[in-house]
Write a protein that holds these residues in place. Structure first.
Motif, PDB file in Angstrom:
ATOM      1  N   ARG A  16      -7.759  -0.414  -4.792  1.00 46.77           N
ATOM      2  CA  ARG A  16      -7.757   0.426  -3.602  1.00 46.77           C
ATOM      3  C   ARG A  16      -6.377   0.409  -2.935  1.00 46.77           C
ATOM      4  O   ARG A  16      -5.602  -0.513  -3.099  1.00 46.77           O
ATOM      5  N   TRP A  17      -6.139   1.469  -2.205  1.00 48.86           N
ATOM      6  CA  TRP A  17      -4.891   1.571  -1.449  1.00 48.86           C
ATOM      7  C   TRP A  17      -4.882   0.484  -0.365  1.00 48.86           C
ATOM      8  O   TRP A  17      -5.818   0.363   0.414  1.00 48.86           O
ATOM      9  N   PRO A  18      -3.833  -0.346  -0.298  1.00 51.66           N
ATOM     10  CA  PRO A  18      -3.808  -1.436   0.695  1.00 51.66           C
ATOM     11  C   PRO A  18      -3.746  -0.894   2.114  1.00 51.66           C
ATOM     12  O   PRO A  18      -2.841  -0.130   2.457  1.00 51.66           O
ATOM     13  N   ILE A  19      -4.708  -1.294   2.923  1.00 47.91           N
ATOM     14  CA  ILE A  19      -4.816  -0.746   4.276  1.00 47.91           C
ATOM     15  C   ILE A  19      -3.835  -1.415   5.232  1.00 47.91           C
ATOM     16  O   ILE A  19      -3.025  -0.748   5.886  1.00 47.91           O
ATOM     17  N   VAL A  20      -3.892  -2.754   5.314  1.00 47.20           N
ATOM     18  CA  VAL A  20      -3.069  -3.464   6.301  1.00 47.20           C
ATOM     19  C   VAL A  20      -1.579  -3.267   6.034  1.00 47.20           C
ATOM     20  O   VAL A  20      -0.820  -2.935   6.957  1.00 47.20           O
ATOM     21  N   PRO A  21      -1.088  -3.454   4.786  1.00 46.24           N
ATOM     22  CA  PRO A  21       0.340  -3.204   4.559  1.00 46.24           C
ATOM     23  C   PRO A  21       0.751  -1.768   4.882  1.00 46.24           C
ATOM     24  O   PRO A  21       1.863  -1.533   5.372  1.00 46.24           O
ATOM     25  N   THR A  22      -0.135  -0.813   4.620  1.00 38.39           N
ATOM     26  CA  THR A  22       0.191   0.581   4.909  1.00 38.39           C
ATOM     27  C   THR A  22       0.365   0.798   6.408  1.00 38.39           C
ATOM     28  O   THR A  22       1.284   1.496   6.850  1.00 38.39           O
ATOM     29  N   ILE A  23      -0.518   0.182   7.193  1.00 40.61           N
ATOM     30  CA  ILE A  23      -0.408   0.312   8.647  1.00 40.61           C
ATOM     31  C   ILE A  23       0.905  -0.281   9.139  1.00 40.61           C
ATOM     32  O   ILE A  23       1.611   0.295   9.989  1.00 40.61           O
ATOM     33  N   ILE A  24       1.278  -1.437   8.574  1.00 37.82           N
ATOM     34  CA  ILE A  24       2.514  -2.093   8.996  1.00 37.82           C
ATOM     35  C   ILE A  24       3.727  -1.230   8.650  1.00 37.82           C
ATOM     36  O   ILE A  24       4.640  -1.036   9.469  1.00 37.82           O
ATOM     37  N   VAL A  25       3.743  -0.677   7.427  1.00 42.13           N
ATOM     38  CA  VAL A  25       4.874   0.149   7.005  1.00 42.13           C
ATOM     39  C   VAL A  25       4.952   1.418   7.840  1.00 42.13           C
ATOM     40  O   VAL A  25       6.040   1.830   8.275  1.00 42.13           O
ATOM     41  N   LEU A  26       3.804   2.066   8.087  1.00 48.60           N
ATOM     42  CA  LEU A  26       3.822   3.289   8.890  1.00 48.60           C
ATOM     43  C   LEU A  26       4.289   3.015  10.311  1.00 48.60           C
ATOM     44  O   LEU A  26       5.005   3.836  10.913  1.00 48.60           O
ATOM     45  N   ALA A  27       3.901   1.845  10.864  1.00 47.34           N
ATOM     46  CA  ALA A  27       4.361   1.490  12.204  1.00 47.34           C
ATOM     47  C   ALA A  27       5.878   1.290  12.219  1.00 47.34           C
ATOM     48  O   ALA A  27       6.574   1.722  13.152  1.00 47.34           O
ATOM     49  N   ALA A  28       6.402   0.645  11.168  1.00 48.19           N
ATOM     50  CA  ALA A  28       7.849   0.444  11.096  1.00 48.19           C
ATOM     51  C   ALA A  28       8.582   1.775  10.941  1.00 48.19           C
ATOM     52  O   ALA A  28       9.623   2.005  11.569  1.00 48.19           O
ATOM     53  N   VAL A  29       8.046   2.677  10.127  1.00 52.93           N
ATOM     54  CA  VAL A  29       8.672   3.991   9.940  1.00 52.93           C
ATOM     55  C   VAL A  29       8.657   4.777  11.240  1.00 52.93           C
ATOM     56  O   VAL A  29       9.648   5.424  11.607  1.00 52.93           O
ATOM     57  N   ALA A 212       6.001   1.695  -4.782  1.00 49.16           N
ATOM     58  CA  ALA A 212       5.470   0.364  -5.076  1.00 49.16           C
ATOM     59  C   ALA A 212       3.948   0.376  -5.138  1.00 49.16           C
ATOM     60  O   ALA A 212       3.344  -0.241  -6.024  1.00 49.16           O
ATOM     61  N   VAL A 213       3.302   1.098  -4.238  1.00 49.96           N
ATOM     62  CA  VAL A 213       1.838   1.144  -4.243  1.00 49.96           C
ATOM     63  C   VAL A 213       1.330   1.922  -5.451  1.00 49.96           C
ATOM     64  O   VAL A 213       0.334   1.535  -6.094  1.00 49.96           O
ATOM     65  N   ARG A 214       1.971   3.016  -5.797  1.00 52.32           N
ATOM     66  CA  ARG A 214       1.558   3.779  -6.986  1.00 52.32           C
ATOM     67  C   ARG A 214       1.663   2.927  -8.247  1.00 52.32           C
ATOM     68  O   ARG A 214       0.814   2.989  -9.126  1.00 52.32           O
ATOM     69  N   ARG A 215       2.686   2.133  -8.326  1.00 47.55           N
ATOM     70  CA  ARG A 215       2.830   1.252  -9.490  1.00 47.55           C
ATOM     71  C   ARG A 215       1.740   0.189  -9.498  1.00 47.55           C
ATOM     72  O   ARG A 215       1.218  -0.161 -10.563  1.00 47.55           O
ATOM     73  N   ARG A 216       1.363  -0.290  -8.327  1.00 48.33           N
ATOM     74  CA  ARG A 216       0.292  -1.299  -8.247  1.00 48.33           C
ATOM     75  C   ARG A 216      -1.063  -0.719  -8.595  1.00 48.33           C
ATOM     76  O   ARG A 216      -1.904  -1.382  -9.216  1.00 48.33           O
ATOM     77  N   LEU A 217      -1.290   0.537  -8.220  1.00 41.92           N
ATOM     78  CA  LEU A 217      -2.588   1.169  -8.478  1.00 41.92           C
ATOM     79  C   LEU A 217      -2.706   1.709  -9.895  1.00 41.92           C
ATOM     80  O   LEU A 217      -3.804   2.075 -10.320  1.00 41.92           O
TER      81      LEU A 217
END
Length: 219
Positions: A16-29, A212-217
């Protein structure tokens, strides 16, 4: 001859798409984009300030020298005069005279009364660090930002002390050359470059994270 039963293939686990890391990255962006927008706003403010300085430079009327810092922007690059009762300290800094020759600017920290912060007066440019034999007097010149301005960290942390202005003398002290008067065009305005950097950082962070996420999935 009978066929033997084969074992059923085990399905690959669903990633599954990582939820918590995605939130952190979007907040930083989002933070980096907000900083870029803020720099664009600062660019407009700095352009208006430079235009004010240029109008001040074109004025011929003199103004009373400000007694206490901070100096209003409307008084910078205006003509003024001040009476130096006594130079209590000399601050030698590299600079140029009005012909473009390199030298040492002689900045006197002058006493103007029994109390008070005094005033900074650039009385001219010398060829070495030896202070001039100047006992003070009335100086006419141009009000410019002083050499001791607060740093960005001090401004952000609220520890910045009010910066003193400086008067660049029209007529130098005996034995010195007239110092070059800073121009309003010398006011730094790098906010557009800073904004571009923040937007570039935001785009790079988002692209790297998606790859990075696409490669992980990938199964």
């Amino acid at each position: 001859m009978t066929d033997e039963p084969t074992a059923a293939a085990t399905p690959a686990p669903t990633r599954r798409w990582p939820i918590v890391p995605t939130i952190i990255v979007l907040a930083a962006v989002a933070t980096m984009i907000a900083l870029g927008v803020w720099q664009l706003q600062r660019k407009q403010q700095k352009e208006a300030l430079i235009a004010l300085y240029q109008r001040n430079t074109a004025m011929s009327a003199t103004v009373a020298y400000p007694e206490l810092p901070p100096v209003p922007d409307a008084m910078l690059y205006r003509k003024s005069s001040v009476t130096c009762l006594e130079p209590v300290r000399w601050d030698q800094r590299s600079g140029t005279d009005r012909k473009g020759a390199q030298g040492i600017r002689m900045i006197a920290d002058c006493r103007t009364g029994a109390e008070g912060p005094g005033v900074l007066v650039d009385v001219g440019t010398a060829e070495d660090f030896t202070p001039p034999k100047w006992a003070g007097g009335t100086v006419q010149g141009t009000i410019v930002p002083g050499p001791e301005q607060p740093t960005l960290v001090e401004r952000l942390t609220g520890n910045a002390m009010p910066a003193r202005a400086m008067l660049v003398a029209d007529v130098p002290a005996p034995g010195l050359h007239p110092s070059a008067v800073p121009s309003a065009a010398d006011t730094p305005n790098n906010h557009l470059a800073y904004a571009g950097q923040w937007f570039l950082f935001a785009a790079a962070a988002l692209i790297i994270y998606i790859l990075a996420v696409r490669r992980r999935l990938r199964p």
